[in-house]
Design an enzyme around this catalytic site. Structure first.
Site, PDB file in Angstrom:
ATOM      1  N   ASP A  40      -1.557  -1.013  -4.187  1.00 29.06           N
ATOM      2  CA  ASP A  40      -1.782  -0.164  -5.347  1.00 29.06           C
ATOM      3  C   ASP A  40      -0.529  -0.062  -6.207  1.00 29.06           C
ATOM      4  O   ASP A  40       0.514  -0.664  -5.909  1.00 29.06           O
ATOM      5  CB  ASP A  40      -2.244   1.224  -4.907  1.00 29.06           C
ATOM      6  CG  ASP A  40      -1.393   1.820  -3.783  1.00 29.06           C
ATOM      7  OD1 ASP A  40      -0.172   1.565  -3.759  1.00 29.06           O
ATOM      8  OD2 ASP A  40      -1.942   2.537  -2.930  1.00 29.06           O
ATOM      9  N   ASP A  64      -6.043 -13.757 -20.065  1.00 29.16           N
ATOM     10  CA  ASP A  64      -6.816 -14.573 -19.135  1.00 29.16           C
ATOM     11  C   ASP A  64      -7.771 -15.501 -19.881  1.00 29.16           C
ATOM     12  O   ASP A  64      -8.289 -15.158 -20.946  1.00 29.16           O
ATOM     13  CB  ASP A  64      -7.603 -13.630 -18.215  1.00 29.16           C
ATOM     14  CG  ASP A  64      -8.430 -14.357 -17.194  1.00 29.16           C
ATOM     15  OD1 ASP A  64      -7.849 -15.058 -16.346  1.00 29.16           O
ATOM     16  OD2 ASP A  64      -9.671 -14.232 -17.245  1.00 29.16           O
ATOM     17  N   ASN A  95      -6.033   6.454  -1.640  1.00 35.26           N
ATOM     18  CA  ASN A  95      -6.950   5.828  -2.603  1.00 35.26           C
ATOM     19  C   ASN A  95      -7.471   4.480  -2.108  1.00 35.26           C
ATOM     20  O   ASN A  95      -8.004   3.700  -2.885  1.00 35.26           O
ATOM     21  CB  ASN A  95      -6.266   5.660  -3.969  1.00 35.26           C
ATOM     22  CG  ASN A  95      -5.050   4.735  -3.911  1.00 35.26           C
ATOM     23  OD1 ASN A  95      -4.823   4.026  -2.944  1.00 35.26           O
ATOM     24  ND2 ASN A  95      -4.254   4.752  -4.986  1.00 35.26           N
ATOM     25  N   ASN A 130       0.854  -1.186   0.000  1.00 37.61           N
ATOM     26  CA  ASN A 130       0.000   0.000   0.000  1.00 37.61           C
ATOM     27  C   ASN A 130       0.890   1.236   0.000  1.00 37.61           C
ATOM     28  O   ASN A 130       1.371   1.677   1.034  1.00 37.61           O
ATOM     29  CB  ASN A 130      -0.917  -0.006   1.226  1.00 37.61           C
ATOM     30  CG  ASN A 130      -1.973   1.080   1.164  1.00 37.61           C
ATOM     31  OD1 ASN A 130      -1.922   1.964   0.322  1.00 37.61           O
ATOM     32  ND2 ASN A 130      -2.951   1.007   2.058  1.00 37.61           N
ATOM     33  N   GLY A 136      -5.948  -2.502  -0.048  1.00 37.38           N
ATOM     34  CA  GLY A 136      -5.285  -1.208  -0.193  1.00 37.38           C
ATOM     35  C   GLY A 136      -4.003  -1.192  -0.999  1.00 37.38           C
ATOM     36  O   GLY A 136      -3.423  -0.127  -1.214  1.00 37.38           O
ATOM     37  N   GLU A 163      -3.484 -18.108 -21.158  1.00 31.92           N
ATOM     38  CA  GLU A 163      -3.797 -19.052 -20.096  1.00 31.92           C
ATOM     39  C   GLU A 163      -4.740 -20.126 -20.643  1.00 31.92           C
ATOM     40  O   GLU A 163      -5.905 -19.860 -20.904  1.00 31.92           O
ATOM     41  CB  GLU A 163      -4.464 -18.339 -18.911  1.00 31.92           C
ATOM     42  CG  GLU A 163      -4.835 -19.294 -17.787  1.00 31.92           C
ATOM     43  CD  GLU A 163      -5.899 -18.746 -16.855  1.00 31.92           C
ATOM     44  OE1 GLU A 163      -5.930 -19.149 -15.689  1.00 31.92           O
ATOM     45  OE2 GLU A 163      -6.730 -17.921 -17.312  1.00 31.92           O
TER      46      GLU A 163
END
Length: 673
Positions: free
Chosen positions: A199, A364, A177, A172, A197, A393
């Site tokens: 980021d 993905d 934010n 974090n 949290g 993937e």
């Protein structure tokens, strides 16, 4: 200049439709109320005589938000989104850019405008939207100059090592934010499935650590906006393809991450989701066309029967049930057979490569998207960036199915794939099984050997991404029953075998998930990423002896790639396991290998291709519960007559012809020169 005319019937429709979600509703109502109050309080008939012009568009979103000149394909299709925008026609004021097509689909709120930029120079153009009454609305659009050598960028490869990060759980760096107004899923670190949290700033702050460990690429789980009510931290429910989620940072901060990482010699791989969106995406409530989502926008679960795509006996309904089915109700499945959606997704990938200067893409749930679209998507990306790397993937332990998708592989049909790499799930399964099962003639280390023996299926096995674990499965330390020796064998193998290794954050400090498969636990917070943490993996504070040792071992193994990159771009040779001992060697390829036509012995042929002056990395795994002795002369076919070798873990010197004792349950790496 905007021209306004009002129509009381339109105002009445808006008032009567509380589910209408256009951002223009408040503006219309306020305008109408103002007129009624100030000018026509006593004359509703006068108000009824007013009409709205189509040109009263307040907000138009344009995707992509900008483009570049000098692209391989000169056209770009813009998706314009705004209330009633499909009722407009488009023109442009430039002499070097032309509008070649303008088309609406089923929704009146989308207009698709195709520009030809073949002769364009970098700068700004004005796109004029013309209403039926002749009034207009102008859009200022940027066509930027590309970075130098953008098209020839070199993507990640076998000399690299990838660090996979769950950004919400890594560090974090910006507490401001942690929760953002307008986003319901707010900070709750006590909830294993909540936002914790982490980021982009947290990744930037710890680039020194990542680079110092020896990682040369970062793959972050998706960072795009996921405006979902809950469980949004994982990032796979995209609600805006062009916007970084503000709880992670901003688009400019993502650019900064790429720039700062590059300064550390680290590339950036973006995780892209082509198959589905989040239910909070604007397309769910207002589809550009009726066929934008599969199954008419109604949840029908996928069968997950990927085999149907390859089965010569399959019926079409099984294929459709796999490809068109949704993962879960909160992830609507996209219909990439729609050409405008296909173009949108292709351009979005190109946009991020250019915007963030990416070194690669991870896709993905690769095979769940439409097959034809995947061929088009990969072909278009590789035409634009011939040296970029993209890994798909395909979660199958059958190498024949995985290999199908890689470019250059032998296929049972005429399908065209330009996908450079795939995730090697079959090898991951084999290693986990091989290190935990009892040794036998067809079990244990033989599982690894037999899986690698199927590499003939792949177009380029050394370009596969290999991994001990990832964000969707148990951590490797838990897979091997928290046995540090088995963990060492696993990680030594992955960081020295053929392919491109990917390491999940926290693997280097033995993070685990005992007695649970919950993804929120698997993706636990990295030690030291939060100010309140008492243990810190970045500094080593509070780590146990085993955690410190594991961290130093990963760093030691990764140093091989930094010191001998050509070795890992070169050959892989292995010996069949015997009595619980498995050995293999890595060596750089010769720059100008001799002609091999007429050679009858395939193994001799391959040996001629290696660089005899390059050191050999020889790895021997001893899975026995007791020490094993090995006559090193056994491996002279791969050591090419080199005389001396150094053991990595302790720098001890040996002659390459002597007998060496291998410790029980050990991974032994020798540098032979």
């Amino acid at each position: 200049m905007l021209h306004f005319r009002f129509n009381i019937s339109r105002i009445w429709l808006i008032v009567k439709a509380p589910s209408f979600t256009s951002p223009l509703v408040p503006r219309f109502l306020v305008s109408a109320a103002s007129l009624v109050t100030n000018r026509f309080v006593n004359s509703i008939a006068t108000l009824a005589s007013l009409t709205f012009s189509y040109a009263a568009i307040a907000d138009i979103d344009v995707y992509p938000p900008n483009w570049w000149v000098g692209m391989e394909k000169p056209t770009v299709e813009l998706m314009l989104h705004g209330d009633g925008v499909a009722n407009y026609s488009a023109s442009i004021n430039a002499t070097d850019v032309t509008v070649v097509d303008s088309k609406r689909l089923d929704s009146e709120n989308y207009l698709f405008v195709t520009l030809n930029t073949d002769s364009a120079e970098a700068g700004r153009v004005v796109i004029s939207l013309i209403a039926p009454d002749g009034s207009s609305h102008d859009i200022d659009y940027a066509l930027n100059a590309r970075r130098q050598h953008s098209q020839s960028r070199v993507g990640f490869g076998p000399k690299d090592a990838i660090y996979l990060i769950a950004p919400d759980r890594f560090a974090n760096g910006d507490e401001s934010n942690d929760s953002v107004d307008g986003y319901k899923d707010r900070l709750n670190r006590d909830n294993k499935g909540g936002r914790h949290g982490g980021d982009i700033q947290g990744i930037i702050d710890n680039l020194d650590y990542i680079a110092d460990m020896g990682f040369t690429q970062i793959w972050s789980m998706p960072l795009l906006e996921n405006a979902m009510d809950s469980y949004s931290y994982h990032g796979y429910s995209t609600t805006d393809y062009y916007k970084i989620d503000p709880r992670y940072g901003s688009n400019s901060q993502y650019q900064k991450l790429s720039e700062k990482a590059s300064e550390h010699g680290v590339g950036l791989i973006m995780d892209m989701v082509l198959n589905h969106i989040g239910s909070g995406h604007a397309w769910v409530q207002d589809k550009p066309s009726k066929d934008w989502l599969n199954n008419q926008g109604v949840f029908v679960g996928t069968t997950h029967k990927r085999e149907s795509l390859h089965d010569p006996h399959a019926i079409q309904s099984d294929i459709k049930a796999f490809s068109d089915g949704w993962f879960v109700p909160s992830m609507p499945d996209l219909n990439q057979r729609n050409p405008h959606l296909a173009t949108y997704l292709i351009q979005n990938a190109i946009w991020w490569v250019e915007f963030a200067n990416l070194s690669g893409i991870r896709v993905d749930t690769y095979s769940y998207s439409d097959k034809g679209f995947l061929s088009e998507w990969t072909t278009r990306l590789m035409q634009e960036y011939p040296n970029l790397n993209i890994v798909g993937e395909e979660w199958s332990v059958n190498p024949a199915i995985t290999a199908y998708w890689q470019a250059g592989s032998h296929r049972h049909d005429d399908y065209v794939s330009a996908l450079p790499s795939v995730m090697d799930f079959s090898l991951q399964h084999a290693v986990a099984d091989g290190l935990t099962s009892k040794e036998g003639w067809d079990t244990g280390l033989t599982s690894i050997y037999e899986t690698l023996a199927t590499d003939f299926l792949y177009g380029e096995p050394n370009n596969l991404v290999i991994f001990a674990d990832n964000h969707d499965m148990s951590r490797v330390y838990s897979q091997v029953d928290e046995d540090i020796n088995r963990w060492d064998m696993a990680m030594t193998f992955y960081l020295t075998a053929r392919g491109i290794p990917q390491v999940f954050y926290g693997t280097e400090i033995l993070m685990s998930n005992p007695n649970t498969e919950d993804h929120g636990i698997i993706r636990s917070d990295f030690l030291g990423g939060w100010k309140s943490d008492t243990k810190n993996a970045f500094t080593g504070k509070g780590l146990s002896d085993d955690e410190r040792w594991a961290q130093s071992r990963i760093k030691q193994l990764l140093s091989l790639r930094q010191n001998y990159p050509a070795v890992f771009e070169g050959s892989f040779k292995h010996y069949a396991p015997v009595d619980g001992v498995y050995a293999y060697a890595r060596q750089a390829n010769a720059k100008n290998p001799p002609s091999i036509q007429g050679d009858k012995d395939t193994n001799d042929t391959d040996e001629k291709k290696v660089n005899s002056k390059s050191p050999v990395i020889l790895v021997i795994l001893n899975k026995n519960e007791k020490a094993s002795t090995v006559d090193m002369n056994k491996y002279n076919m791969v050591t090419n007559g080199k005389k001396n070798m150094t053991r990595l873990k302790d720098d001890k010197e040996f002659a390459s012809s002597e007998t060496v004792t291998l410790a029980p349950m050990s991974a032994n790496v020798f540098i032979v020169k």
